[in-house]
Motif scaffolding. Structure first.
Motif, PDB file in Angstrom:
ATOM      1  N   ILE A 149       0.820  -1.219   0.000  1.00  0.00           N
ATOM      2  CA  ILE A 149       0.000   0.000   0.000  1.00  0.00           C
ATOM      3  C   ILE A 149       0.851   1.265   0.000  1.00  0.00           C
ATOM      4  O   ILE A 149       0.302   2.373   0.016  1.00  0.00           O
ATOM      5  N   GLY A 150       2.181   1.115  -0.049  1.00  0.00           N
ATOM      6  CA  GLY A 150       3.056   2.287  -0.074  1.00  0.00           C
ATOM      7  C   GLY A 150       2.921   3.132   1.176  1.00  0.00           C
ATOM      8  O   GLY A 150       2.869   4.367   1.108  1.00  0.00           O
ATOM      9  N   LEU A 151       2.897   2.475   2.327  1.00  0.00           N
ATOM     10  CA  LEU A 151       2.629   3.193   3.575  1.00  0.00           C
ATOM     11  C   LEU A 151       3.681   4.254   3.867  1.00  0.00           C
ATOM     12  O   LEU A 151       3.376   5.302   4.457  1.00  0.00           O
ATOM     13  N   GLY A 152       4.914   4.025   3.454  1.00  0.00           N
ATOM     14  CA  GLY A 152       5.967   5.002   3.713  1.00  0.00           C
ATOM     15  C   GLY A 152       5.771   6.311   2.977  1.00  0.00           C
ATOM     16  O   GLY A 152       6.389   7.324   3.340  1.00  0.00           O
ATOM     17  N   SER A 183       0.376   5.180   9.257  1.00  0.00           N
ATOM     18  CA  SER A 183       1.648   5.874   9.079  1.00  0.00           C
ATOM     19  C   SER A 183       1.853   6.870  10.215  1.00  0.00           C
ATOM     20  O   SER A 183       0.956   7.660  10.538  1.00  0.00           O
ATOM     21  N   LEU A 184       3.032   6.838  10.825  1.00  0.00           N
ATOM     22  CA  LEU A 184       3.376   7.778  11.887  1.00  0.00           C
ATOM     23  C   LEU A 184       4.517   8.708  11.471  1.00  0.00           C
ATOM     24  O   LEU A 184       5.156   9.321  12.300  1.00  0.00           O
ATOM     25  N   GLY A 185       4.755   8.795  10.167  1.00  0.00           N
ATOM     26  CA  GLY A 185       5.868   9.589   9.673  1.00  0.00           C
ATOM     27  C   GLY A 185       6.970   8.675   9.173  1.00  0.00           C
ATOM     28  O   GLY A 185       6.859   7.442   9.233  1.00  0.00           O
ATOM     29  N   LEU A 202      10.788   1.058  11.133  1.00  0.00           N
ATOM     30  CA  LEU A 202      11.130   0.439   9.861  1.00  0.00           C
ATOM     31  C   LEU A 202      12.368   1.091   9.267  1.00  0.00           C
ATOM     32  O   LEU A 202      12.657   2.259   9.539  1.00  0.00           O
ATOM     33  N   ASP A 203      13.070   0.341   8.408  1.00  0.00           N
ATOM     34  CA  ASP A 203      14.154   0.954   7.643  1.00  0.00           C
ATOM     35  C   ASP A 203      13.572   1.573   6.371  1.00  0.00           C
ATOM     36  O   ASP A 203      12.365   1.462   6.109  1.00  0.00           O
ATOM     37  N   PRO A 204      14.384   2.262   5.552  1.00  0.00           N
ATOM     38  CA  PRO A 204      13.832   2.930   4.358  1.00  0.00           C
ATOM     39  C   PRO A 204      13.184   1.983   3.351  1.00  0.00           C
ATOM     40  O   PRO A 204      12.393   2.430   2.513  1.00  0.00           O
ATOM     41  N   ASN A 205      13.474   0.677   3.428  1.00  0.00           N
ATOM     42  CA  ASN A 205      12.864  -0.292   2.522  1.00  0.00           C
ATOM     43  C   ASN A 205      11.635  -0.973   3.102  1.00  0.00           C
ATOM     44  O   ASN A 205      11.088  -1.899   2.498  1.00  0.00           O
TER      45      ASN A 205
END
Length: 221
Positions: A149-152, A183-185, A202-205
């Protein structure tokens, strides 16, 4: 370095370019996964834990380029018992196959725990809405809906509900479950299922670094 004589006829599975390792914080245990996430995700993992009984789980996971889960195969074994489950997405929904040896429920009762019941599910149609699979106790599987879902890329406090096929360990029962990801940022999400919530780093991936009450990742120094 020469190949040992006894290994010359051994056929290894294809190597994977990446790996991650987590230490469980809720019980004694760990998880190691090797994977390739260049087009979706192909992963092989091993998870170990001592609760409610000592067990080893080996799994293989295939996720498409759209980050919809296509296949999960898991095998779990402990003293005197072993189980397996295969979940495969088809055009008609999920196909579930299982195997069992020994008596896990007897081992659980002897240790003072409730029985796990049968592996898999008698009602695969109840999984029809599931786009993801969640293997209990594994931080890897949180990445699936995060990436799908592309949460980042979503703004903070944006929540999405997902339906998953929840595979319980060690018994491998498969149940439908609704989960909420918020999402919290950058690098942080809130996971909720029923009355349970956790703020996960999470990491950037999109792979879990720290999951309070479950696991922390150990990276090479």
């Amino acid at each position: 370095m020469p190949v040992p004589v006894g290994w010359r006829n051994v056929r290894f599975m294809p190597t994977m370019p990446k790996s991650l390792f987590w230490s469980r914080t809720d019980t004694a245990g760990s998880e190691h996964v090797v994977f390739d996430d260049r087009q979706g995700l192909v992963a092989r993992g091993v998870a170990l834990a001592v609760d409610p009984l000592p067990y080893t789980c080996r799994y293989q996971l295939t996720v498409g380029a759209d980050w919809y889960t296509n296949l999960l195969e898991a095998e779990v074994e402990g003293a005197g018992w072993a189980r397996s489950v295969r979940l495969e997405r088809t055009g008609d929904g999920w196909r579930v196959r299982t195997g069992e040896e020994g008596d896990l429920d007897a081992a659980l009762r002897a240790a003072g725990h409730p029985p796990a019941g049968l592996p898999g599910t008698d009602e695969p149609d109840r999984l029809a809405a599931a786009l993801d699979v969640d293997l209990s106790g594994s931080p890897l599987f949180n990445t699936l809906p995060v990436r799908r879902i592309g949460l980042g890329r979503l703004p903070a406090d944006h929540a999405r509900q997902v339906s998953v096929a929840w595979v319980r360990l060690p018994g491998l029962a498969v149940l439908p479950a609704d989960q909420v990801y918020t999402s919290l940022g950058p690098g942080r999400i809130r996971f909720a299922s029923g009355t349970f919530t956790a703020d996960v780093d999470l990491d950037p991936n999109g792979f879990v670094v720290r999951y309070p009450g479950l696991a922390e990742r150990i990276d090479p120094r």
